[in-house]
Design an enzyme around this catalytic site. Structure first.
Site: not given
Length: 381
Positions: A102, A190
């Site tokens: 992530y 993101e």
């Protein structure tokens, strides 16, 4: 402002961030054509909607041939995911995932800077990781005067990998993503997941970006991608009429002058056991037309059972608000009860204008709020 995954991936690619080859499609036949041009037997079909949880909702499927592709695209198009109807899908090359990570940049008000967030636990359940094991998510505040220099990018990348080749690949992604984040005035950039493939490559197989609405005038190309929801359209309409509106989903519609008083009004509604339907600040103007437009907007919300108007007259004159309300109800026919509290400049004149009407006039904020909550509860029962 949000954009779709395929739009974010186009931006990623323009900034040198590796993404898999993919094509956005609006029909089954478009998907079949895309499949014939993709250099991959297996492809991933992903719903394109402005919300998360697509995978768990069945909006992400793997297809190994044309028959499976047709089936998945047909099932996903038209699907409802958290209130969003899927009208397009992204068909992309499937990659051999060895590891999911992530990575994101987000504005952090506490440190007053952008922060880089990374985790070795990427994928669909990153929210659960943040809840049960927050220590697995690393947050690095970025000094805006230096950005993300080589040493910092590599240092952070070493928390994800030991192999120097992978560290170098990842460091470049960190730097390019930060450059995109800053230059586009984004509030979020993101990658979840950023994956290590079995072939040893680092690839962003998902992309999410949101942008600061107040900076869109600097980015007309980004602004052109805006696809506002019905609620966002209402907010834009309110802005064009000179007041601020945010839908909150409750049953008591609020019209207040001043942001601070609006916040306090919502707090008191909750204190008395009600739920505010919205934040609506008509500002300091006494323009009756603004009151009319605000009332129309409130009554367009089908969830609103009662309207509470809380006016503290300073610059705003209470008699002008009263005139605006009377004109609004001449134009709009409604059975929704309206509770109003007028205090301040010309309050006596304002209350006199409302005498003999169906409006519930209160003298204090507490009295008005309690009345609104009681009426809402009666109508719900």
């Amino acid at each position: 402002m949000k954009i779709h995954e395929y739009q974010a991936k186009e931006m990623f690619s323009a900034y040198g961030i590796p993404v898999e080859q993919s094509v956005v499609c609006r029909s089954v036949e478009d998907a079949v054509k895309a499949y014939s041009h993709l250099d991959s037997k297996k492809v991933i079909v992903k719903a394109q909607v402005h919300t998360g949880g697509r995978g768990k909702a069945g909006g992400v499927k793997l297809a190994g041939d044309e028959i499976e592709l047709r089936k998945h695209v047909a099932n996903i198009l038209g699907m409802d995911i958290k209130g969003f109807t899927v009208d397009r899908v992204l068909v992309g090359q499937a990659v051999n995932i060895s590891k999911e990570l992530y990575v994101s940049y987000v504005i952090d008000r506490r440190s007053k800077s952008a922060i880089l967030m990374i985790s070795k636990e990427g994928g669909m359940d990153i929210e659960e990781v943040a809840r049960v094991a927050p220590e697995k998510i690393h947050k690095i505040a970025i000094d805006p005067s230096i950005g993300v220099p080589d040493f910092l990018a590599r240092e952070v990348a070493f928390t994800l990998f030991d192999d120097i080749k992978l560290v170098r690949q990842t460091a470049v992604i960190f730097q390019n993503l930060y450059k995109l984040f800053v230059e586009s005035d984004a509030s979020l950039a993101e990658i979840n997941p950023l994956v290590l493939t079995a072939e040893g490559n680092i690839v962003a197989i998902d992309a999410k970006m949101t942008f600061d609405d107040n900076a869109l005038f600097r980015h007309p190309k980004v602004a052109s991608l805006n696809e506002p929801t019905e609620e966002e359209k209402k907010e834009l309409f309110a802005k064009s009429k000179g007041f601020s509106y945010v839908n909150l989903g409750g049953e008591i519609g609020c019209m207040v002058n001043g942001a601070g008083l609006a916040m306090a009004t919502m707090d008191v509604i909750k204190l008395y056991g009600g739920n505010p339907a919205n934040f609506l600040d008509i500002g300091g103007s006494s323009n009756p037309d603004k009151v009319i437009e605000a009332m129309k907007l409130l009554l367009s919300d089908k969830n609103v059972k009662v309207v509470l108007i809380n006016i503290f007259g300073g610059i705003t004159r209470c008699d002008d608000v009263a005139r605006g309300l009377l004109e609004a109800f001449r134009q709009i026919k409604t059975h929704v009860p309206v509770v109003i509290r007028l205090t301040g400049t010309n309050e006596k004149e304002g209350r006199a204008l409302l005498e003999g009407t169906n409006l519930h006039v209160a003298n204090t904020m507490g009295e008005a709020t309690q009345k609104a909550v009681d009426l809402a509860k009666q109508l719900q029962n």
